[in-house]
Design a protein around this motif. Structure first.
Motif: not given
Length: 276
Positions: A127-130, A176-189
């Motif tokens: 939840g902290g990522y979304f 952020d997409l390039a340096r982030g992990n899978i959690v960050t990428r899914v949250a952004i996309i």
């Protein structure tokens, strides 16, 4: 997007007007919770595992969690997004703006559950990522796409076109997409997927740009005096003379190739002789 046109005709009357004001009202509630019982915010986050355990309110309660920042930057941010969101609603119409915002919320929820399945529920604190941060960002990007040449005063001093600000934000997002992990990428996309769907379809964008809306408004104003016919009809075919009172199923369109305000029914729109 013919499906969106059909939905608007069928459900457009249920659209929530001034939706941005309700979103900001939700933030104000979130700030109140944070000030009075900050620990209660942990019960509002978007946690798929806890939702599946019965805490179903988390599907929607996460949008109450306000963005971070001090009181001054928060007030400026809320005022900015209110003006941007209101302008978009006026340009697109309430229904399409509702679809844009709610699809962003829906895609975020779906993204959270996809991530939960990918990680097998091992990662805690998803939840902290979304949050609504990227949904707010989608409002800014949508406004920049609709009003690219509008100028904002950066730090209340430096005038800059909003399209350049949007380009800078896009670079940050890509970083952020390039340096982030899978959690960050899914949250952004997932949070920005609504912007991708709306603005990578030129057929959907062009009719709702401010320039096109102004052109249509000017045309309606010029045509209005010519659209009052017998028995209160507002449409009349220049060929057959039928109006919407003769047949409610008839559709009428103006011809751009005719000199003057000539309107035709669907049967004669493509078969009439152009008036020169």
């Amino acid at each position: 997007m013919n499906w969106l046109n059909k939905l608007e005709k069928k459900f457009g009357r249920y659209a929530i007007h001034n939706l941005t004001l309700y979103l900001i009202g939700g933030y104000i509630i979130g700030y109140g919770i944070y000030a009075l019982v900050p620990g209660f915010l942990n019960w509002l986050t978007l946690e798929p595992g806890r939702i599946l355990s019965g805490q179903v309110w988390r599907i929607i309660s996460w949008i109450l969690i306000p963005p971070g920042g001090n009181i001054i930057t928060t007030i400026i941010m809320l005022l900015l997004y209110y003006s941007l969101g209101t302008a978009l609603e006026r340009t697109w119409g309430a229904f399409r703006y509702n679809v844009y915002i709610f699809s962003g919320i829906l895609f975020t929820v779906i993204g959270a559950f996809i991530l939960y399945l990918i990680t097998g529920g091992v990662v805690q604190g998803l939840g902290g990522y979304f949050s609504t941060y990227y949904i707010n960002m989608s409002i800014f990007l949508a406004f920049a796409a609709s009003y690219p040449d509008m100028e904002l005063l950066l730090y209340f001093v430096l005038p800059i076109k909003i399209k350049w600000m949007a380009l800078v934000y896009a670079v940050f997002i890509l970083y952020d997409l390039a340096r982030g992990n899978i959690v960050t990428r899914v949250a952004i996309i997932s949070s920005l997927l609504n912007f991708v769907l709306f603005f990578f379809s030129s057929r959907n964008v062009k009719p709702y740009t401010p320039k096109e809306q102004a052109r249509k408004a000017k045309f309606r104003q010029q045509a209005k005096p010519h659209m009052n016919y017998r028995n209160g009809a507002h449409h009349k075919c220049a060929v057959c003379g039928r109006t919407e009172l003769d047949d409610p199923t008839l559709q009428f369109r103006f011809c751009s190739k005719c000199n003057g305000n000539y309107e035709y029914c669907q049967e004669h729109l493509f078969t009439h002789q152009h008036v020169q």
